[in-house]
Design a protein around this motif. Structure first.
Motif, PDB file in Angstrom:
ATOM      1  N   ASP A 481       0.821  -1.211   0.000  1.00 24.85           N
ATOM      2  CA  ASP A 481       0.000   0.000   0.000  1.00 24.85           C
ATOM      3  C   ASP A 481       0.854   1.260   0.000  1.00 24.85           C
ATOM      4  N   ASP A 482       1.961   1.242   0.760  1.00 22.45           N
ATOM      5  CA  ASP A 482       2.826   2.434   0.782  1.00 22.45           C
ATOM      6  C   ASP A 482       3.432   2.695  -0.597  1.00 22.45           C
ATOM      7  N   ALA A 483       3.863   1.638  -1.267  1.00 22.38           N
ATOM      8  CA  ALA A 483       4.414   1.812  -2.609  1.00 22.38           C
ATOM      9  C   ALA A 483       3.352   2.352  -3.568  1.00 22.38           C
ATOM     10  N   TRP A 484       2.106   1.924  -3.387  1.00 17.13           N
ATOM     11  CA  TRP A 484       1.021   2.426  -4.224  1.00 17.13           C
ATOM     12  C   TRP A 484       0.776   3.909  -3.960  1.00 17.13           C
ATOM     13  N   ARG A 485       0.844   4.340  -2.713  1.00 16.40           N
ATOM     14  CA  ARG A 485       0.662   5.759  -2.399  1.00 16.40           C
ATOM     15  C   ARG A 485       1.712   6.598  -3.114  1.00 16.40           C
ATOM     16  N   TRP A 486       2.912   6.049  -3.236  1.00 15.67           N
ATOM     17  CA  TRP A 486       3.976   6.786  -3.935  1.00 15.67           C
ATOM     18  C   TRP A 486       3.795   6.722  -5.447  1.00 15.67           C
ATOM     19  N   LEU A 487       3.576   5.512  -5.988  1.00 16.83           N
ATOM     20  CA  LEU A 487       3.505   5.326  -7.438  1.00 16.83           C
ATOM     21  C   LEU A 487       2.360   6.122  -8.042  1.00 16.83           C
ATOM     22  N   ALA A 488       1.199   6.100  -7.406  1.00 11.36           N
ATOM     23  CA  ALA A 488       0.019   6.742  -7.968  1.00 11.36           C
ATOM     24  C   ALA A 488       0.235   8.239  -8.197  1.00 11.36           C
ATOM     25  N   HIS A 489       1.063   8.868  -7.349  1.00 14.20           N
ATOM     26  CA  HIS A 489       1.325  10.308  -7.489  1.00 14.20           C
ATOM     27  C   HIS A 489       2.585  10.590  -8.311  1.00 14.20           C
ATOM     28  N   GLU A 490       3.551   9.694  -8.275  1.00  9.37           N
ATOM     29  CA  GLU A 490       4.830   9.941  -8.936  1.00  9.37           C
ATOM     30  C   GLU A 490       4.790   9.647 -10.431  1.00  9.37           C
ATOM     31  N   LEU A 491       4.205   8.508 -10.816  1.00 11.83           N
ATOM     32  CA  LEU A 491       4.288   8.079 -12.210  1.00 11.83           C
ATOM     33  C   LEU A 491       3.067   8.578 -12.985  1.00 11.83           C
ATOM     34  N   THR A 492       3.073   9.867 -13.275  1.00 10.87           N
ATOM     35  CA  THR A 492       2.031  10.484 -14.087  1.00 10.87           C
ATOM     36  C   THR A 492       2.338  10.234 -15.561  1.00 10.87           C
ATOM     37  N   ALA A 493       1.419  10.610 -16.436  1.00 11.30           N
ATOM     38  CA  ALA A 493       1.680  10.491 -17.868  1.00 11.30           C
ATOM     39  C   ALA A 493       2.881  11.355 -18.271  1.00 11.30           C
ATOM     40  N   GLY A 494       2.995  12.538 -17.669  1.00 11.48           N
ATOM     41  CA  GLY A 494       4.142  13.388 -17.962  1.00 11.48           C
ATOM     42  C   GLY A 494       5.452  12.773 -17.522  1.00 11.48           C
ATOM     43  N   ARG A 495       5.447  12.165 -16.343  1.00 13.27           N
ATOM     44  CA  ARG A 495       6.665  11.498 -15.858  1.00 13.27           C
ATOM     45  C   ARG A 495       7.015  10.318 -16.744  1.00 13.27           C
ATOM     46  N   PRO A 507       0.647  10.794 -27.869  1.00  6.68           N
ATOM     47  CA  PRO A 507      -0.363  10.800 -26.799  1.00  6.68           C
ATOM     48  C   PRO A 507      -0.134   9.613 -25.855  1.00  6.68           C
ATOM     49  N   VAL A 508      -0.117   9.889 -24.564  1.00  9.57           N
ATOM     50  CA  VAL A 508       0.023   8.848 -23.545  1.00  9.57           C
ATOM     51  C   VAL A 508      -1.162   8.964 -22.600  1.00  9.57           C
ATOM     52  N   THR A 509      -1.915   7.876 -22.472  1.00  4.91           N
ATOM     53  CA  THR A 509      -3.083   7.851 -21.593  1.00  4.91           C
ATOM     54  C   THR A 509      -2.776   6.989 -20.379  1.00  4.91           C
ATOM     55  N   ARG A 510      -3.051   7.527 -19.187  1.00  2.00           N
ATOM     56  CA  ARG A 510      -2.848   6.780 -17.942  1.00  2.00           C
ATOM     57  C   ARG A 510      -4.187   6.331 -17.383  1.00  2.00           C
ATOM     58  N   HIS A 511      -4.282   5.055 -17.033  1.00  5.01           N
ATOM     59  CA  HIS A 511      -5.469   4.493 -16.392  1.00  5.01           C
ATOM     60  C   HIS A 511      -5.085   3.996 -15.010  1.00  5.01           C
ATOM     61  N   VAL A 512      -5.932   4.263 -14.030  1.00  5.78           N
ATOM     62  CA  VAL A 512      -5.651   3.946 -12.627  1.00  5.78           C
ATOM     63  C   VAL A 512      -6.534   2.778 -12.191  1.00  5.78           C
ATOM     64  N   LEU A 513      -5.920   1.731 -11.616  1.00  2.48           N
ATOM     65  CA  LEU A 513      -6.631   0.543 -11.146  1.00  2.48           C
ATOM     66  C   LEU A 513      -6.246   0.284  -9.694  1.00  2.48           C
ATOM     67  N   PRO A 514      -6.910   0.971  -8.744  1.00  2.00           N
ATOM     68  CA  PRO A 514      -6.495   0.899  -7.337  1.00  2.00           C
ATOM     69  C   PRO A 514      -6.566  -0.502  -6.741  1.00  2.00           C
ATOM     70  N   ASN A 515      -7.567  -1.320  -7.122  1.00  2.00           N
ATOM     71  CA  ASN A 515      -7.675  -2.664  -6.544  1.00  2.00           C
ATOM     72  C   ASN A 515      -6.432  -3.501  -6.808  1.00  2.00           C
ATOM     73  N   LEU A 516      -5.766  -3.206  -7.918  1.00  2.00           N
ATOM     74  CA  LEU A 516      -4.571  -3.955  -8.296  1.00  2.00           C
ATOM     75  C   LEU A 516      -3.285  -3.221  -7.931  1.00  2.00           C
ATOM     76  N   ARG A 517      -3.422  -2.041  -7.317  1.00  2.00           N
ATOM     77  CA  ARG A 517      -2.279  -1.157  -7.066  1.00  2.00           C
ATOM     78  C   ARG A 517      -1.497  -0.962  -8.369  1.00  2.00           C
ATOM     79  N   ALA A 518      -2.225  -0.627  -9.423  1.00  2.00           N
ATOM     80  CA  ALA A 518      -1.629  -0.630 -10.755  1.00  2.00           C
ATOM     81  C   ALA A 518      -2.010   0.597 -11.565  1.00  2.00           C
ATOM     82  N   LEU A 519      -1.109   0.948 -12.481  1.00  2.00           N
ATOM     83  CA  LEU A 519      -1.343   1.955 -13.505  1.00  2.00           C
ATOM     84  C   LEU A 519      -1.154   1.287 -14.861  1.00  2.00           C
TER      85      LEU A 519
END
Length: 560
Positions: A481-495, A507-519
């Motif tokens: 969960d801690d790694a997800w809190r970091w990844l979700a904010h750090e790895l944006t489409a711009g990053r 064009p880069v599209t980011r999709h957020v899947l919290p149940n999987l702790r995934a982007l």
């Protein structure tokens, strides 16, 4: 009265996968259904070229050889077989299988599914096939087929079709169908869900991963596992990786149902057992995807080996010496790539060398060949010091182009053709819903500030990447969960664009899947006209995720 779970195994993830997997899956443990996925976008092009040479071809011949070895074994064990090995000629493969069964004396009923071939409507395409759903397979199995051959169906249909037949699901049992579609997506690439191509491959023994199976329940939940005693491993990470593979947003659309990937919940149930639950389904979209494969022209390449000192200057010299030939023949597309594999004071000649790759494409084979072959060979004694190439350029080879189109669901004649010749039409879905993006869910609170270390992303995150036509997708996930809190904010489409320079102008599209702790990132247009066009070094983006994991960024030390 509850219906027993259905055990579905898979023995092929692509045309060319492990030949012995069929026998292994039949002998290593109990199964009800054995599937085989042989089709990819590139495979359809290959089969189309085969059929140009032989109108009776167009199917995966490997499968016929596998059945010669294992059809009797499957019959003895009561295992029914469902495969898309029919490719462009499902009827032809079904006929060949009936003849094989007669010769072997194995009393099996062979059916096939048709309706996917839309080539008459696209005369300029080498192959034009709609992605059908699973209810043609369902109809064939309900009518007693022991072996069902299809052409172009969705990969997941090989699992959802048998599940609907076994449990009697109606076409509007969306949640249950969606659960089976997710299970099918997890099985479709074979050993990729049992540790193959896995970012954290050192977590288990993946020297020879076993092939996967799913225990599907009447309510649409499933357990992904493998036969006891086989190699590889199944855990929530291997399942997450495959779940993200070649998908995009929260809605995973298919001909029968749209599965909501943002509802999937994974639970480790024991060693090599992961339960998939919570999957919600929605009515499918009103259209079917159609894969169009065309011959795009001819391609030729030569790779110059540059050794030792002055690599950049040597590369400039080659480009200048080839310029006149390229200007005279004027191929439609010219691409130079310098790959700096060299290192200073290298202990071997190979590690002292860089590779300069020239690729040309043109509709005319003579232009693609002439532009390289003569001019490159003529430099042998008049080029840079140490001149040599990895292989002499050839005459130019044809390359393909993939394009996706869409037709209304009722524009195809989806039909199950039974062993006795009866034809069972499959009705299009009664209800459909236009596909829309799911609003981005709320992000978790960010980690509090703290000390960071510059380190590779892969120290904390896994990734898997792949292709869909000209687009690439990269799924990235973390395990805490801690790694997800970091990844979700750090790895944006711009990053992402900063870390993957090839994507900066796309064009880069980011999709957020919290149940999987995934982007999940979709890079639109990265692969040009698709894998067959070989527009880049890694034409299917298979290693794009590993490149991303190797990039350095500031990572909180608490995560390391």
């Amino acid at each position: 009265m509850a219906v027993a779970p259905l055990r579905i195994g898979n023995a092929s993830g692509f045309y060319g996968d492990r030949f012995d997997a069929v026998r292994e899956m039949l002998t290593d443990g109990p199964l009800d259904i054995l599937t085989g996925d042989y089709l990819a976008e590139l495979t359809m092009l290959i089969l189309g070229r085969d059929r140009l040479k032989d109108p009776g071809a167009g199917y995966a011949r490997t499968f016929l050889r596998q059945m010669e070895e294992c059809l009797g074994l499957a019959h003895e064990r009561g295992v029914r077989i469902v495969t898309n090995a029919g490719g462009l000629n499902a009827a032809g493969l079904a006929d060949a299988l009936r003849k094989l069964a007669d010769r072997l004396g194995v009393p099996v009923r062979v059916a096939h599914v048709e309706g996917d071939d839309l080539s008459p409507h696209h005369p300029d395409a080498l192959a034009a096939h709609a992605y059908l759903g699973g209810f043609g397979i369902t109809a064939a199995l309900r009518e007693g087929a022991d072996l069902v051959v299809t052409g172009r169906v969705t990969d997941a249909a090989l699992v959802s079709g048998p599940a609907a037949a076994h449990f009697g699901w109606a076409p509007d049992a969306y949640d249950r169908l969606a659960g089976a579609v997710v299970a099918g997506h997890l099985l479709e690439c074979g050993a990729q869900v049992t540790g193959g191509n896995y970012a954290f491959f050192r977590d288990g023994d993946v020297r020879r991963p076993g092939f996967p199976l799913a225990e599907i329940h009447e309510d649409g939940t499933a357990v992904v596992t493998k036969h006891d005693g086989t190699g590889g491993f199944v855990d929530t990470g291997t399942v997450t990786a495959q779940l993200l593979y070649e998908t995009a947003g929260a809605r995973y659309a298919g001909p029968d149902v749209t599965a909501r990937l943002d509802t999937v919940r994974l639970t480790r149930e024991g060693p090599d057992r992961v339960r998939i639950g919570g999957v919600r389904g929605e009515a499918p979209p009103p259209t079917l995807k159609v894969g169009l494969n065309r011959l795009g022209g001819f391609r030729n390449e030569v790779t110059f080996v540059l050794t030792g000192l002055d690599i950049d200057h040597k590369a400039d010299l080659v480009r200048e010496q080839m310029a006149d030939a390229l200007a005279t023949s004027r191929p439609a597309d010219v691409r130079w790539d310098l790959v700096r594999t060299d290192r200073p004071d290298a202990p071997t000649e190979e590690t002292a060398s860089a590779l300069l790759r020239l690729v040309v494409r043109d509709p005319d084979q003579r232009t693609a060949g002439r532009a390289l072959s003569g001019a490159a060979v003529e430099l042998a004694l008049s080029g840079y010091p140490g001149f040599h190439v990895t292989a002499p350029p050839g005459r130019g080879v044809p390359y393909g182009v993939f394009e996706a189109a869409y037709v209304p669901q009722d524009a195809v004649g989806h039909t199950a053709v039974l062993h006795d010749g009866r034809r069972v039409p499959v009705a299009p879905p009664r209800d459909t819903v236009a596909l829309e993006d799911v609003p981005q869910p709320p992000l978790p609170p960010p980690l509090p500030p703290g000390p960071v270390t510059c380190a590779p992303l892969g120290r904390v995150a896994g990734a898997r990447s792949g292709d869909k036509g000209g687009d690439a997708n990269v799924g990235v996930w973390v395990r805490t969960d801690d790694a997800w809190r970091w990844l979700a904010h750090e790895l944006t489409a711009g990053r992402f664009r900063q870390l993957i320079p090839e994507s900066r102008d796309l064009p880069v599209t980011r999709h957020v899947l919290p149940n999987l702790r995934a982007l999940n990132f979709v890079v639109h247009g990265l692969l040009g006209e698709g894998v067959a066009a070989q527009a880049r070094f890694d034409p299917q983006a298979k290693a794009l995720g590993e490149w991303l994991r190797s990039r350095h960024l500031d990572i909180p030390e608490i995560l390391l």
